[in-house]
Design a protein around this motif. Structure first.
Motif, PDB file in Angstrom:
ATOM      1  N   SER A   1      23.568 -33.019 -13.227  1.00 35.04           N
ATOM      2  CA  SER A   1      24.777 -33.363 -13.977  1.00 35.04           C
ATOM      3  C   SER A   1      24.674 -32.884 -15.420  1.00 35.04           C
ATOM      4  O   SER A   1      25.621 -32.324 -15.982  1.00 35.04           O
ATOM      5  CB  SER A   1      24.992 -34.884 -13.923  1.00 35.04           C
ATOM      6  OG  SER A   1      26.124 -35.241 -14.686  1.00 35.04           O
ATOM      7  N   GLU A   2      23.496 -33.097 -16.018  1.00 33.83           N
ATOM      8  CA  GLU A   2      23.281 -32.638 -17.398  1.00 33.83           C
ATOM      9  C   GLU A   2      23.368 -31.122 -17.486  1.00 33.83           C
ATOM     10  O   GLU A   2      23.942 -30.571 -18.438  1.00 33.83           O
ATOM     11  CB  GLU A   2      21.921 -33.119 -17.903  1.00 33.83           C
ATOM     12  CG  GLU A   2      21.828 -34.634 -18.095  1.00 33.83           C
ATOM     13  CD  GLU A   2      20.429 -35.082 -18.489  1.00 33.83           C
ATOM     14  OE1 GLU A   2      19.521 -34.208 -18.470  1.00 33.83           O
ATOM     15  OE2 GLU A   2      20.252 -36.268 -18.823  1.00 33.83           O
ATOM     16  N   LEU A   3      22.780 -30.447 -16.494  1.00 32.66           N
ATOM     17  CA  LEU A   3      22.810 -28.984 -16.483  1.00 32.66           C
ATOM     18  C   LEU A   3      24.247 -28.469 -16.357  1.00 32.66           C
ATOM     19  O   LEU A   3      24.629 -27.496 -17.018  1.00 32.66           O
ATOM     20  CB  LEU A   3      21.961 -28.466 -15.318  1.00 32.66           C
ATOM     21  CG  LEU A   3      21.831 -26.946 -15.198  1.00 32.66           C
ATOM     22  CD1 LEU A   3      21.174 -26.364 -16.435  1.00 32.66           C
ATOM     23  CD2 LEU A   3      21.037 -26.574 -13.953  1.00 32.66           C
ATOM     24  N   LYS A   4      25.037 -29.131 -15.540  1.00 35.68           N
ATOM     25  CA  LYS A   4      26.434 -28.736 -15.391  1.00 35.68           C
ATOM     26  C   LYS A   4      27.181 -28.915 -16.704  1.00 35.68           C
ATOM     27  O   LYS A   4      27.974 -28.045 -17.117  1.00 35.68           O
ATOM     28  CB  LYS A   4      27.088 -29.570 -14.288  1.00 35.68           C
ATOM     29  CG  LYS A   4      28.526 -29.170 -14.001  1.00 35.68           C
ATOM     30  CD  LYS A   4      29.101 -29.998 -12.867  1.00 35.68           C
ATOM     31  CE  LYS A   4      30.552 -29.613 -12.593  1.00 35.68           C
ATOM     32  NZ  LYS A   4      31.136 -30.426 -11.491  1.00 35.68           N
ATOM     33  N   ALA A   5      26.924 -30.055 -17.384  1.00 37.67           N
ATOM     34  CA  ALA A   5      27.574 -30.303 -18.672  1.00 37.67           C
ATOM     35  C   ALA A   5      27.145 -29.260 -19.699  1.00 37.67           C
ATOM     36  O   ALA A   5      27.961 -28.752 -20.478  1.00 37.67           O
ATOM     37  CB  ALA A   5      27.237 -31.711 -19.169  1.00 37.67           C
ATOM     38  N   LEU A   6      25.844 -28.935 -19.686  1.00 36.21           N
ATOM     39  CA  LEU A   6      25.351 -27.923 -20.617  1.00 36.21           C
ATOM     40  C   LEU A   6      25.973 -26.560 -20.344  1.00 36.21           C
ATOM     41  O   LEU A   6      26.304 -25.809 -21.269  1.00 36.21           O
ATOM     42  CB  LEU A   6      23.815 -27.827 -20.524  1.00 36.21           C
ATOM     43  CG  LEU A   6      23.019 -28.980 -21.139  1.00 36.21           C
ATOM     44  CD1 LEU A   6      21.540 -28.826 -20.825  1.00 36.21           C
ATOM     45  CD2 LEU A   6      23.231 -29.046 -22.647  1.00 36.21           C
ATOM     46  N   ASP A   7      26.129 -26.252 -19.071  1.00 39.42           N
ATOM     47  CA  ASP A   7      26.741 -24.975 -18.704  1.00 39.42           C
ATOM     48  C   ASP A   7      28.183 -24.912 -19.188  1.00 39.42           C
ATOM     49  O   ASP A   7      28.636 -23.884 -19.713  1.00 39.42           O
ATOM     50  CB  ASP A   7      26.666 -24.800 -17.186  1.00 39.42           C
ATOM     51  CG  ASP A   7      27.168 -23.435 -16.743  1.00 39.42           C
ATOM     52  OD1 ASP A   7      26.607 -22.435 -17.193  1.00 39.42           O
ATOM     53  OD2 ASP A   7      28.132 -23.387 -15.961  1.00 39.42           O
ATOM     54  N   GLU A   8      28.909 -26.016 -19.038  1.00 41.36           N
ATOM     55  CA  GLU A   8      30.293 -26.060 -19.518  1.00 41.36           C
ATOM     56  C   GLU A   8      30.342 -25.930 -21.035  1.00 41.36           C
ATOM     57  O   GLU A   8      31.198 -25.218 -21.590  1.00 41.36           O
ATOM     58  CB  GLU A   8      30.952 -27.363 -19.060  1.00 41.36           C
ATOM     59  CG  GLU A   8      31.172 -27.438 -17.551  1.00 41.36           C
ATOM     60  CD  GLU A   8      31.745 -28.778 -17.118  1.00 41.36           C
ATOM     61  OE1 GLU A   8      31.854 -29.675 -17.992  1.00 41.36           O
ATOM     62  OE2 GLU A   8      32.078 -28.930 -15.921  1.00 41.36           O
ATOM     63  N   ASN A   9      29.399 -26.625 -21.703  1.00 37.04           N
ATOM     64  CA  ASN A   9      29.349 -26.516 -23.166  1.00 37.04           C
ATOM     65  C   ASN A   9      29.015 -25.096 -23.599  1.00 37.04           C
ATOM     66  O   ASN A   9      29.545 -24.590 -24.602  1.00 37.04           O
ATOM     67  CB  ASN A   9      28.307 -27.490 -23.742  1.00 37.04           C
ATOM     68  CG  ASN A   9      28.738 -28.934 -23.606  1.00 37.04           C
ATOM     69  OD1 ASN A   9      29.940 -29.211 -23.539  1.00 37.04           O
ATOM     70  ND2 ASN A   9      27.791 -29.846 -23.576  1.00 37.04           N
ATOM     71  N   LEU A  10      28.122 -24.456 -22.819  1.00 40.04           N
ATOM     72  CA  LEU A  10      27.741 -23.088 -23.143  1.00 40.04           C
ATOM     73  C   LEU A  10      28.942 -22.145 -23.009  1.00 40.04           C
ATOM     74  O   LEU A  10      29.153 -21.277 -23.862  1.00 40.04           O
ATOM     75  CB  LEU A  10      26.608 -22.642 -22.213  1.00 40.04           C
ATOM     76  CG  LEU A  10      26.068 -21.227 -22.428  1.00 40.04           C
ATOM     77  CD1 LEU A  10      25.481 -21.096 -23.825  1.00 40.04           C
ATOM     78  CD2 LEU A  10      25.022 -20.891 -21.384  1.00 40.04           C
TER      79      LEU A  10
END
Length: 331
Positions: free
Chosen positions: A130-139
């Motif tokens: 979930s964190e990785l997905k959020a980071l990817d969206e932020n990226l």
């Protein structure tokens, strides 16, 4: 066997000697004995050869026995080393067995805790995904923002380059204007008239003694000459605005008909100079009179010299900045 052959041979020889010495024998017996003697000699030679061969074989066997003895000693030594290695191997086997038992116990302990650990790891994995997905969206959002900023930066750089070009042209134009005005007014004393550049504008400062008598608003002939030369130099400069500022000292105006105070005096003088400039050919729409009174002194002291410097008229020449303002408005 070799000793027995030698004994028989000696016995036969002895008999032959005895027979020859004791009595005469028949020829037949003699031949038989002679034949036996030859056979005995042959057997003796063969026996000697057999003896020599046996001696050689005995030496070889003794040498082989020596080698076998050495090999035996080495085998005994190797057997001792092998025994030591065997005991060491047994100790290592015991240690390995103990280690295996400990590993087995630890494995059983880990297996007993595996369910709880697996659940925790699964929860951590879900959270990290979930964190990785959020980071990817932020990226992705950051990349879009960076791309936008990059475009904006490029646009700003282009506007900055254009602004620098316009400013350079303005500075060049101001320097050219200052040179033109200075050349037009070369015949006047430095204490009466100065030309300077300040804040991108050309300041022509005319002392009171060049333009006016004390308390008067009428320009003297010498002053009119200077103003006419200035107007001539500015003719054709359609991109230059002219501001005429009248300045006085801090001494109040007294006993001058039609003049109430220093404000009034500075405005009237600026207006008079504006008339002369426009009559000399400047566009009236580009010339603005302004009275500052005593509010903008160049010297703050109250000495006669300081007050004389403050009594002046400044003609401020400002190039049009329409192109510059247009560039700034696009920012």
């Amino acid at each position: 066997m070799l000793i027995s052959s030698f004994s028989n041979c000696s016995f036969i020889v002895s008999i032959l000697i005895l027979l020859f010495t004791s009595s005469c024998v028949t020829k037949k017996k003699y031949d038989d004995l002679n034949s036996q003697l030859l056979q005995v000699n042959t057997d003796a030679a063969n026996t000697k050869r057999s003896l020599k061969l046996a001696q050689t074989q005995q030496a070889k066997l003794e040498e082989e026995l020596s080698e076998l003895t050495k090999a035996n000693h080495k085998l005994i030594s190797d057997s001792t080393s092998t025994g030591l290695a065997l005991r060491k191997t047994k100790r290592l086997q015991t240690d390995l067995t103990n280690t295996y038992d400990n590993l087995l116990k630890n494995h059983e302990k880990l297996m007993s805790n595996s369910a709880t650990e697996s659940s925790r790891l699964s929860s951590d994995l879900t959270r990290r995904e979930s964190e990785l997905k959020a980071l990817d969206e932020n990226l992705k959002a950051s990349k879009l923002q960076i791309d936008k900023l990059s475009v904006d930066l490029k646009s700003r750089e282009e506007r900055l380059n254009e602004l620098e070009r316009v400013l350079a042209e303005k500075d060049k134009a101001v320097d050219a204007l200052r040179s033109k005005v200075s050349n037009a007014l070369l015949g006047f004393k430095d204490k009466d008239l100065t030309v300077n550049v300040k804040n991108g504008k050309v300041y022509v400062s005319l002392a009171e003694q060049l333009l006016f008598k004390s308390g008067s608003t009428k320009v003297d002939p010498k002053g009119q000459e200077a103003l006419q030369k200035l107007a001539k130099a500015l003719q054709g400069q359609s991109d230059v605005n002219v501001l005429v500022e009248g300045h006085t000292d801090d001494v109040p105006v007294t006993k001058i008909t039609g003049i109430q105070d220093n404000w009034d005096l500075s405005v009237l003088r600026a207006t008079e100079i504006t008339r002369i400039l426009t009559k000399a050919g400047l566009d009236a729409a580009k010339v603005t009179p302004s009275g500052r009174g005593q509010t903008a002194p160049v010297e703050t002291g109250r000495t006669a010299e300081a007050r004389q410097k403050n009594r002046r008229t400044e003609i401020i020449l400002t190039p049009k900045l329409d192109e510059l303002f247009q560039i700034l408005e696009t920012n």
